[in-house]
Structures are given as C-alpha cells and as structure tokens.
Motif scaffolding. Structure first.
Motif, PDB file in Angstrom:
ATOM      1  N   GLU A 289      49.827  29.401  70.653  1.00  0.00           N
ATOM      2  CA  GLU A 289      49.702  29.707  72.167  1.00  0.00           C
ATOM      3  C   GLU A 289      50.367  28.958  73.044  1.00  0.00           C
ATOM      4  OE1 GLU A 289      45.201  28.851  70.340  1.00  0.00           O
ATOM      5  OE2 GLU A 289      45.881  27.734  72.146  1.00  0.00           O
ATOM      6  N   ILE A 290      50.724  29.632  74.099  1.00  0.00           N
ATOM      7  CA  ILE A 290      51.056  29.081  75.412  1.00  0.00           C
ATOM      8  C   ILE A 290      50.503  29.445  76.671  1.00  0.00           C
ATOM      9  CG2 ILE A 290      53.127  30.797  75.582  1.00  0.00           C
ATOM     10  CD1 ILE A 290      54.837  28.204  76.598  1.00  0.00           C
ATOM     11  N   LEU A 291      50.336  28.747  77.440  1.00  0.00           N
ATOM     12  CA  LEU A 291      49.673  29.117  79.042  1.00  0.00           C
ATOM     13  C   LEU A 291      50.930  28.640  79.663  1.00  0.00           C
ATOM     14  CD1 LEU A 291      47.843  30.012  81.239  1.00  0.00           C
ATOM     15  CD2 LEU A 291      46.592  27.683  80.811  1.00  0.00           C
ATOM     16  N   VAL A 292      51.356  29.599  80.583  1.00  0.00           N
ATOM     17  CA  VAL A 292      52.473  29.135  81.741  1.00  0.00           C
ATOM     18  C   VAL A 292      51.650  29.302  82.951  1.00  0.00           C
ATOM     19  CG1 VAL A 292      54.469  29.430  82.628  1.00  0.00           C
ATOM     20  CG2 VAL A 292      54.174  29.783  80.148  1.00  0.00           C
ATOM     21  N   ILE A 293      51.841  28.083  83.915  1.00  0.00           N
ATOM     22  CA  ILE A 293      51.268  28.371  85.233  1.00  0.00           C
ATOM     23  C   ILE A 293      52.477  28.148  86.385  1.00  0.00           C
ATOM     24  CG2 ILE A 293      49.679  27.355  86.917  1.00  0.00           C
ATOM     25  CD1 ILE A 293      48.033  26.248  84.876  1.00  0.00           C
ATOM     26  N   ALA A 294      52.850  29.279  86.828  1.00  0.00           N
ATOM     27  CA  ALA A 294      53.954  29.559  87.822  1.00  0.00           C
ATOM     28  C   ALA A 294      53.702  29.893  89.107  1.00  0.00           C
ATOM     29  CB  ALA A 294      54.876  30.380  86.974  1.00  0.00           C
ATOM     30  N   ASP A 295      54.220  29.354  90.010  1.00  0.00           N
ATOM     31  CA  ASP A 295      54.331  29.521  91.522  1.00  0.00           C
ATOM     32  C   ASP A 295      55.371  30.799  91.615  1.00  0.00           C
ATOM     33  OD1 ASP A 295      56.484  28.181  91.677  1.00  0.00           O
ATOM     34  OD2 ASP A 295      55.401  26.458  92.654  1.00  0.00           O
ATOM     35  N   ARG A 296      55.478  30.869  93.023  1.00  0.00           N
ATOM     36  CA  ARG A 296      56.606  31.917  93.564  1.00  0.00           C
ATOM     37  C   ARG A 296      58.026  31.325  93.178  1.00  0.00           C
ATOM     38  NH1 ARG A 296      54.807  33.528  98.868  1.00  0.00           N
ATOM     39  NH2 ARG A 296      56.405  34.978  98.295  1.00  0.00           N
TER      40      ARG A 296
ATOM     41  N   LEU B 263      50.199  33.941  81.251  1.00  0.00           N
ATOM     42  CA  LEU B 263      50.699  33.587  82.341  1.00  0.00           C
ATOM     43  C   LEU B 263      49.759  33.404  83.536  1.00  0.00           C
ATOM     44  CD1 LEU B 263      53.076  32.988  84.801  1.00  0.00           C
ATOM     45  CD2 LEU B 263      53.348  35.491  84.541  1.00  0.00           C
ATOM     46  N   ILE B 264      49.593  32.414  84.036  1.00  0.00           N
ATOM     47  CA  ILE B 264      48.720  32.645  85.493  1.00  0.00           C
ATOM     48  C   ILE B 264      49.604  32.139  86.468  1.00  0.00           C
ATOM     49  CG2 ILE B 264      46.678  31.186  86.672  1.00  0.00           C
ATOM     50  CD1 ILE B 264      45.592  30.446  83.866  1.00  0.00           C
ATOM     51  N   THR B 265      49.468  33.270  87.677  1.00  0.00           N
ATOM     52  CA  THR B 265      50.399  32.713  88.822  1.00  0.00           C
ATOM     53  C   THR B 265      49.402  33.267  89.907  1.00  0.00           C
ATOM     54  OG1 THR B 265      52.488  33.452  89.892  1.00  0.00           O
ATOM     55  CG2 THR B 265      51.650  35.160  88.473  1.00  0.00           C
ATOM     56  N   ASP B 266      49.839  32.665  91.235  1.00  0.00           N
ATOM     57  CA  ASP B 266      49.277  32.949  92.435  1.00  0.00           C
ATOM     58  C   ASP B 266      50.094  33.939  93.157  1.00  0.00           C
ATOM     59  OD1 ASP B 266      51.462  31.212  92.996  1.00  0.00           O
ATOM     60  OD2 ASP B 266      50.419  29.709  94.416  1.00  0.00           O
ATOM     61  N   ASP B 267      51.254  34.399  92.489  1.00  0.00           N
ATOM     62  CA  ASP B 267      52.184  35.078  93.174  1.00  0.00           C
ATOM     63  C   ASP B 267      51.946  36.565  92.525  1.00  0.00           C
ATOM     64  OD1 ASP B 267      54.280  36.671  94.561  1.00  0.00           O
ATOM     65  OD2 ASP B 267      55.709  35.167  93.629  1.00  0.00           O
ATOM     66  N   PRO B 268      51.585  37.633  93.074  1.00  0.00           N
ATOM     67  CA  PRO B 268      51.418  38.848  92.298  1.00  0.00           C
ATOM     68  C   PRO B 268      52.916  39.390  91.759  1.00  0.00           C
ATOM     69  CG  PRO B 268      49.892  39.162  93.735  1.00  0.00           C
ATOM     70  CD  PRO B 268      50.530  37.692  94.157  1.00  0.00           C
ATOM     71  N   ALA B 269      53.999  39.152  92.818  1.00  0.00           N
ATOM     72  CA  ALA B 269      55.303  39.574  92.527  1.00  0.00           C
ATOM     73  C   ALA B 269      55.732  38.938  91.378  1.00  0.00           C
ATOM     74  CB  ALA B 269      56.309  39.230  93.896  1.00  0.00           C
ATOM     75  N   MET B 270      55.645  37.629  91.403  1.00  0.00           N
ATOM     76  CA  MET B 270      56.155  37.031  89.754  1.00  0.00           C
ATOM     77  C   MET B 270      55.443  37.635  88.729  1.00  0.00           C
ATOM     78  SD  MET B 270      57.845  34.585  88.648  1.00  0.00           S
ATOM     79  CE  MET B 270      58.508  33.808  90.109  1.00  0.00           C
ATOM     80  N   ALA B 271      54.310  37.967  88.652  1.00  0.00           N
ATOM     81  CA  ALA B 271      53.512  38.584  87.630  1.00  0.00           C
ATOM     82  C   ALA B 271      54.506  39.561  87.211  1.00  0.00           C
ATOM     83  CB  ALA B 271      51.823  38.883  87.987  1.00  0.00           C
ATOM     84  N   LYS B 272      54.635  40.483  88.171  1.00  0.00           N
ATOM     85  CA  LYS B 272      55.404  41.699  87.905  1.00  0.00           C
ATOM     86  C   LYS B 272      56.710  41.511  87.292  1.00  0.00           C
ATOM     87  CE  LYS B 272      52.341  44.945  89.164  1.00  0.00           C
ATOM     88  NZ  LYS B 272      51.730  45.655  87.917  1.00  0.00           N
ATOM     89  N   ALA B 273      57.508  40.563  88.002  1.00  0.00           N
ATOM     90  CA  ALA B 273      58.616  40.335  87.631  1.00  0.00           C
ATOM     91  C   ALA B 273      58.603  39.445  86.247  1.00  0.00           C
ATOM     92  CB  ALA B 273      59.426  39.285  88.331  1.00  0.00           C
TER      93      ALA B 273
ATOM     94  N   ASP C 243      44.678  30.682  94.184  1.00  0.00           N
ATOM     95  CA  ASP C 243      45.051  29.215  94.460  1.00  0.00           C
ATOM     96  C   ASP C 243      45.471  28.587  93.060  1.00  0.00           C
ATOM     97  OD1 ASP C 243      42.734  27.770  93.893  1.00  0.00           O
ATOM     98  OD2 ASP C 243      42.484  28.723  96.068  1.00  0.00           O
ATOM     99  N   MET C 244      46.065  27.479  93.406  1.00  0.00           N
ATOM    100  CA  MET C 244      46.500  26.755  92.123  1.00  0.00           C
ATOM    101  C   MET C 244      44.996  25.759  91.525  1.00  0.00           C
ATOM    102  SD  MET C 244      49.144  27.366  90.583  1.00  0.00           S
ATOM    103  CE  MET C 244      50.464  28.364  91.220  1.00  0.00           C
ATOM    104  N   ASP C 245      44.111  25.658  92.256  1.00  0.00           N
ATOM    105  CA  ASP C 245      42.871  25.031  91.856  1.00  0.00           C
ATOM    106  C   ASP C 245      42.086  26.087  90.857  1.00  0.00           C
ATOM    107  OD1 ASP C 245      43.304  22.545  93.235  1.00  0.00           O
ATOM    108  OD2 ASP C 245      41.723  22.900  94.628  1.00  0.00           O
TER     109      ASP C 245
END
Lengths: 434, 434
Positions: free
Chosen positions: B238-245, B270-280, B313-315
C-alpha cells in the motif's frame, strides 16, 4: 518421582531430548466455539456480550453496568488493607522505574550522500489487557501488563476481567488504579477478546491486546491477531535453577516449588555439579510437599515434569541451559556473572542465592511476563517496546537522489518493476534538464 | 475508475469506512494441505521434502544436491553484470549502515534498595529466510531480510528458495552472498518452512523464520509459530501520498503506480488539498496505464482499490492518514517535517517530493519489509530487533531483600502462592538469625 539425569551418563542425550520434548500442555480444541463467539460479538455487539456473560459468568449486566464506575472501583479498593496497598504500591513503583529505562530513542542523521535517515517511535493508540477471573486473577499481572503500556504512552488502556457471580477482586482493581488503567469492564472469555478487537456499542476497539487467559482466551487472541496486535500465547511456567555445593537446599527447593505450585503443567529443573546437593534438594522438596497449601498442584508438577540433572562442571550446565532456554533461570553459584556470560537463551536471569525467582514475580522491577516453552530462543518478555512501534523516515535531496538513484533504477529493472524505476528516472531527468 | 472522495462531503464518513474496510485479499484455505505437508516432513524428513520438490517444482534433487554448493553459487553469481553487481553492493552497504544503528544497548544499574537490575540482548541462534521463486524472487528482499539478521549477530542464516524446473535467479544468490548468508537450499513451499522449523537429515532446524511467500508459505508460517518465531504475515502493498499543489503530477502518478504494479490487490491512495492536483494525478495515471509493462496488474489495482481524497487542509490529511495507518506514506508537501509530526501510525515515511517510495525499496537504507493492512497501528517494519531477544537480569543483596522482600511476601499471600512467599521468608529468616 522427578526424572534424574546424569549428564555424563551413556543415555543422557536421549533422556535429555525426551525431557525437552515432553508435551506439557493439552489444550482442548475450542477453536470452533471461539470462532462462533467472535462472529456473534461482531454481528450483535453488546447484546451478544451480555448474553454470553449471563451464560458463562451467571451475571446479568446491561450496557450501562458492563463497565465499573469510578464509585464502584473506589468502594472495592476501600476494602484493601493498608498492608496490601503498600506492598502493591512498592511493586508498582519499582516496575515503573525499571520499564521507564526501556523507552527507546528516536534517531535522525544525514549520511554522506546527503540523505537524511532515521526513525521515530510512537505508542499504540489503545490497548486492551485481559485479566483472568477466579483463582488466576493476579494483581501482579495487572501491574506487569498495564505499567509498560502506560510508560509507552498508550492513551487509552482498557481492562476486561470476568466477575463470575459478580465477585470482583479488589486487589486487581487497585492494581489497575495504580497502573493508570482508563476503563475496566466486567466481561471475560472469548467474548471479551472479540469486544476489544472489534468493538461493540459500549466497548471501543483497541489496537493491541495482551494478558494471560484460558484456552478460550488464547484461541480468541490467535484468531483476532492481524486485526489487532497480541502478545505471546503463554504456556505453563518453568524454572531452571543451576546450583553449586554452597547453597541452602531448602531455598532451592522453595524456588522450584514456587513454579510448581502455579500449575500441574509447570516445570522445575535443577542442574547441579554436586550430587549431594541434588539429593538434599530432592529431600527438601519432598518434605515441603507434605505441608504446602498447593501441594496437590505442586506435587503433580514435580512428579510429572520435574527433573534433576547432575553435570561434571558448570560449562556443561550453561550448555544445557541454552538448550532448555528457560523462562526463569536462577544462577545460585559462586560466580553468577561468569556463568551468566555463557547463557545465550533465557527469559530472565536471577543472579545469586539472594535472588529468589519470586522477587521477580512481584517487586524486582523486570517484567514477569516471559517467554515459555523454549521460546526464549527467539522472543523476549513483555516490555515497553510491545506498546510502541517504529516509523522509519527518509528524506532525499536532489544531490542524494543523483548519488543513489541510479542504483535503484538498475535494481528496479532487474526486478521488472518498471514504474519503480520510472519514479526515480522522472526526477533525475528533471534534474538533468534544469 | 478509482474511488473519488471529498472529505468535506456529506457521505464521507461512510465512504471512507468502506474504503478502510475493503477486503483486498482472498486467501485460499490451504490450511489442511499445509498441515499434511508439515506432518509429512516431520515424519519423513528429507524424503518428504524431495518428493514434494519433485512434484511441485518438477525438480529431482538428492540430499546432497538440495543445498547449493559454493561452486554452484560462484558460477551463477558470475552471470551477473558488473552494473547490477555494483547496484546491489550499494544497496547492501546502505541497508547495513542503517541497520547497524538499530543495535540496542544492554543496561545494568544498581538502585537505592541495592538491587542490581538490567537486561542483555542476544541474537537468535539460527534464522531461516524464505525467498519466493519465479516472478516474486526479489534480490532486494534477500538484502532486507538477511542483513538485519547478520547485523544482529545471527550465527547461522539459511535461505530456502524454490527453483522451479531448476531455474535459479543469480541476483538472489549474489544478494545472499553480499548479506553473508551461510546456507542456501533449493526448496520452497510449505515443505521448506517445515524443514526450517523442524529440521530434516540435511537441513538443521532454525529458531526464527522470516520472509514473504504465497498462501501455502503464509499458512505454514502460522502453523509453525511457537515452535519458531516468525515475522509478520505480509498482505498486499500500500501507499498513501499526501500532496499539496506544488507537485509534479507525473511523479506522484509514478509513485502510486509503483505500488499498484506489485499486485492486483495493492492499494494506492492520494490525499490532496488541491482538486486540480487530484485531477492531474488521475490523468497522469491513466496515461501511464497505456504504456506500463505491468499495466494489467497496475490497472486492476488502481481500478479496484485506488482512491483519491480531497481535503480542506493538511490537518485533515494527517487525521485520515492516521486512520489508514499506511505501509508507505509520502509527504509531498511544502513542510514535510511539520506534517510528519502529526503522523502517529505509518510503516515508513518518505519526506518531500525528492523521495520516491522506490528509493526505500532498494537503496534508501531503512527496511522495505513493513506492516500492511493497517497493522502499522500496532507493529513495525523488520529490524535488527527481530533477530535479537532480551534477557532481563536481577541481583538482590541481603540488604535489598530486606528492603523489598516483605512486599513480595505480602503479595504472594494475597495471591495464595505460599511457596512464592516462603522462598523469600526462608532467606529473610536466615538474615534475622545470623
């Protein structure tokens, strides 16, 4: 009559192998019953736990009375004598002081490639401790399980202890209070293990379950392993005493009987280089077996599993001890340190004639939950580490990735894991382009 | 199509619980078959192992050819390219350097009562490492299992690796050589585990068995547990990536695919606070899934178990990560240290965008054998500690026994263990009389 072996004898190897291989425990196969209980608790939660408690413990509880209230605990603790309270406090203080030294250190360093590496220890979030009811409901075991968990920093520590016919042991509750336990439930058996592992409406699930129990509890722990962490599955207790001629045979006899009195399947073994000491200890044991309160249990253990082994010298004693890999090892010899240096496999060592094993059961400080059945070859007693886990940490810099990334690309290709390699290549390409 | 979740959405809790609870592995029930194989190997030793190897691996061996000779190993290692040899050496050196820092310290101190207390670490005497044959025969896993054992000081380290139709992997043999493995047997399956646990005429028994394997190997390890120590039973990766924009979506996509390509049951989140990053990232994954060599496996994993979660948010990202307790956690965010401080449960953390998880699989230094299936809540990756065990030590003096012995007597009486108390009383009486 215990087995009497002479390490210099012709048949010794065969006899010793038979002694090591003796099957001491005859666990009933309760796995199907336990599987059904766990499935029931998973499906029906509190309702299943309450029904099973009514059936097995003859006790009618509700979701509200399943857990001891603070007032109930206060009232029961009030029954404990000042004398016992003081003894339990001394034990708790000493166990805590010992285990505080076990807290491991985090680490972080940067190596010559520029990679920052290390690890971090964090406590298990919630732990559950099973405490048997009835005869084997030992306050000392509560201290030995609960204190390491709290020293590790476990935030939520729950105990389950069955109270057949509503009978609770005030000393167990006091031990829980002294150790800082957060919740105490009057439930037991496989249903308690299931409640701790999967949770019910009234019992929140935990991440790790420790503590001794009967065959049902042991089978339930095996079944929930993976869903939660568990400690070892403990077998019957064992002691090996290595004694030279300068000993009081009464003391050795009592040390051996203090294992034998636990359980008919317990095992006490004496190794000595002095045949006269062998005889004297045997005679002393026979004498005590006439008067000891638990003489039926201790007598059966000594008769069926006891052994006395005479050896030509203490080097041979150490060799045999390493084969036995005893749970408890007493070194009642002139130079216990020298002999201890030759011991590779033992759960706990008690050095010199002034250190009876019983001290370790209560107030020595080290844990009394120890590996049985030769498992000291590969495992350790309970400790703070059982309630912690380690997260490894790594941070690469662009320079570090340049230095070691190509080796990762090569190995990923060798292992036909293309995306592994590409994840490095994409970054290295970026570095080369910018 | 992976699952797409919005942590701020109305149904999030239900959807997230379903994601956590998804059963990713469907282990066939091979327990009866495995029990029969183990019983056969215990009863007939080499003969059983050789027959089973002929049947399952289509390979006729004798007791003499069961083990690779030094000349055979030399010849196979000679086939490895200089390029691969160098990469494996870099990996071995870095893994060894990391694990050498894990060696724990012995301790000994004398407390105010005069009791000398402490503990001592000793290595397991002999360890066995299972290495799968065929596709999953990874030299990196040999390094990750064998090096910690040798760093711990294990004297005898044996490998079993099946060689179906006689095909051996030269890189596996080279990894074993670099790690200092002592014996390599060309046997596999449950019969190899049985041989390691119980011994045969040609394979001496070991005390601890580690390493990955198929359902038969896993069932056999569960069955021999107790007779020997085992490591965890690993589930799919398993991998979990937390990524910002501020990330390159291609890098994140490749990191996630490097788990997905392992196994159709692997999971990448993937967990991200940026919907655009999610799509990308999703688009990049889709693109790579057209060309990747292992696109069928990676595609099935991503389709069935992949997930993208957007958070406010990242919290919130840290909270979710602690619920997931991932095996691998990448923190591709501006301040990875600050986010890492909020992570309580993870097998390994990869800090910053320059640290692809694949680095940790090969050359980072930390171990790649890590807790799966949320077990990072209560367990750690493989380490030197898995090949060591701790013996606790205690020495009382007459003064120490006078100080703490009475508390032990009291508690022994409370627990109705008379001989325990008498073993202390006899010594205290002696002190009072002399």
């Amino acid at each position: 009559m215990p087995v009497y072996l002479d390490a210099a004898g012709a048949d010794f190897k065969t006899q010793f192998t038979a002694l090591l291989g003796a099957k001491r425990e005859d666990s009933p196969d309760v796995d199907a019953t336990v599987a059904a209980i766990i499935a029931d608790v998973r499906a029906r939660g509190d309702a299943a736990v309450l029904e099973l408690t009514a059936r097995f413990d003859r006790l009618d509880l509700t979701p509200e009375t399943m857990r001891f209230s603070t007032a109930e605990i206060d009232a029961l603790i009030g029954e404990v004598s000042a004398h016992e309270r003081e003894a339990l406090q001394i034990a708790a203080d000493r166990i805590r002081a010992y285990h505080e030294r076990q807290i491991p250190e985090d680490a972080s360093w940067t190596d010559e490639a520029g990679a920052t590496l290390g690890w971090r220890w964090t406590p298990v979030g919630a732990a559950g401790l099973y405490v048997p009811g009835g005869l084997a409901s030992y306050p000392s075991s509560v201290l030995m399980n609960a204190i390491p968990a709290k020293v590790a920093g476990v935030e939520r520590l729950a105990i389950t202890v069955p109270t057949p016919d509503g009978q609770a042991n005030p000393l167990v509750l006091l031990a829980a209070r002294l150790a800082g336990v957060d919740e105490i439930y009057r439930i037991g058996g496989a249903q308690a293990i299931a409640a701790l592992a999967y949770g019910t409406q009234s019992v929140a699930p935990v991440d790790k379950i420790t503590g001794p129990g009967n065959a049902y509890v042991a089978a339930a722990k095996r079944r929930v392993f993976g869903r939660v962490g568990i400690d070892m599955i403990a077998g019957p207790s064992e002691i090996l005493v290595i004694a030279d001629r300068d000993n009081n045979p009464d003391w050795i006899a009592l040390d051996m009987l203090s294992q034998a009195e636990h359980d008919e399947s317990a095992q006490s073994i004496l190794i000595t280089d002095d045949p006269a000491m062998a005889k004297a200890v045997e005679a002393a044991i026979d004498r005590y077996l006439h008067t000891l309160e638990r003489r039926e249990i201790a007598g059966a253990s000594w008769r069926d599993f006891g052994a006395i082994i005479t050896v030509p010298d203490m080097d041979r004693a150490a060799e045999l001890a390493n084969c036995i890999a005893p749970e408890h090892l007493e070194l009642c010899v002139a130079d216990a340190e020298m002999l201890a240096d030759k011991i590779k496999h033992a759960g706990a060592i008690f050095m010199g004639a002034w250190t009876p094993e019983a001290i370790g059961d209560y107030v020595g400080g080290p844990n009394h939950v120890l590996p049985t059945a030769r498992s000291a070859r590969f495992s350790s007693g309970l400790s703070v580490l059982d309630f912690l886990k380690r997260t490894t940490m790594a941070r690469m810099t662009p320079a570090a990735l340049r230095a070691i990334g190509p080796a990762a690309e090569t190995l990923a290709t060798s292992e036909s894991l293309e995306a592994h390699g590409l994840s490095v290549t994409a970054r290295l390409n970026h570095l080369n382009e910018h």
